[in-house]
Scaffold this active site. Structure first.
Site, PDB file in Angstrom:
ATOM      1  N   GLU A 152       0.793  -1.224   0.000  1.00 38.88           N
ATOM      2  CA  GLU A 152       0.000   0.000   0.000  1.00 38.88           C
ATOM      3  C   GLU A 152       0.831   1.282   0.000  1.00 38.88           C
ATOM      4  O   GLU A 152       0.330   2.333  -0.382  1.00 38.88           O
ATOM      5  CB  GLU A 152      -0.933   0.033   1.219  1.00 38.88           C
ATOM      6  CG  GLU A 152      -2.011  -1.021   1.211  1.00 38.88           C
ATOM      7  CD  GLU A 152      -3.151  -0.694   0.268  1.00 38.88           C
ATOM      8  OE1 GLU A 152      -3.252   0.452  -0.203  1.00 38.88           O
ATOM      9  OE2 GLU A 152      -3.958  -1.604  -0.001  1.00 38.88           O
ATOM     10  N   SER A 153       2.073   1.203   0.430  1.00 38.15           N
ATOM     11  CA  SER A 153       2.830   2.441   0.667  1.00 38.15           C
ATOM     12  C   SER A 153       3.779   2.819  -0.460  1.00 38.15           C
ATOM     13  O   SER A 153       4.762   3.507  -0.235  1.00 38.15           O
ATOM     14  CB  SER A 153       3.614   2.332   1.976  1.00 38.15           C
ATOM     15  OG  SER A 153       4.609   1.321   1.870  1.00 38.15           O
TER      16      SER A 153
END
Length: 172
Positions: free
Chosen positions: A37-38
């Site tokens: 996600e990052s």
């Protein structure tokens, strides 16, 4: 997803381990979600606490949306969602809720984390509508040390098959 081996330790590990302990969620799964996600668009590096979602209002390492944060009881300012401690706590709290809802069915938990719980109802033999994401996160989770496990509906199916097989074995 082949961007090299998973980092053994990141600067966020103390936060991940604290959240994993607090919510009883495998740290490897938390790390895998953060890894997936990052990543800001166009940047191959993960574990960036600053990204926002190009498609919406997601924030921070675990890409928490405002509505999700509020639903988890967060009452702070939205810029706090970029704070790694706050973000990891909220993301792991969400994973715990999904873990309970889907009885430990890790692929369903990952699919729901990414696209919401309703996506699980659209599971087919080929998987989820977001199956590529699910596969990527599960691969990362294994690289971070998550032991593949049979849980949830899969465990029930295995138990029922074993009981059926044993009953047929006893029949004349």
């Amino acid at each position: 997803m082949s961007d090299g081996p998973a980092p053994a330790v990141t600067r966020f590990d103390p936060l991940v381990l604290a959240a994993a302990t607090r919510y009883q969620v495998p740290a490897a799964l938390i790390r895998a979600i953060i890894h997936a996600e990052s990543k800001p668009p166009g940047n191959p590096l993960s574990f960036n606490p600053e990204p926002g979602s190009p498609g919406g209002p997601s924030r921070g390492l675990m890409q928490i949306q405002e509505a999700t944060a509020r639903g988890l009881g967060f009452t702070g300012r939205l810029d706090r969602l970029f704070d790694p401690a706050t973000n990891i706590d909220l993301g792991t709290r969400l994973l715990r809720q999904l873990w309970d809802r889907f009885v430990g069915d890790v692929p369903a938990i990952v699919a729901a984390y990414n696209a919401g719980p309703r996506v699980v109802a659209r599971r087919t033999a080929a998987g989820f509508p977001n199956q590529r994401y699910v596969d990527d996160v599960l691969g990362l989770a294994e690289r971070y040390g998550l032991v593949p496990m049979i849980v949830g509906p899969s465990l029930l199916l295995v138990v029922l098959l074993l009981l059926w097989w044993r009953s047929r074995k006893r029949s004349p």
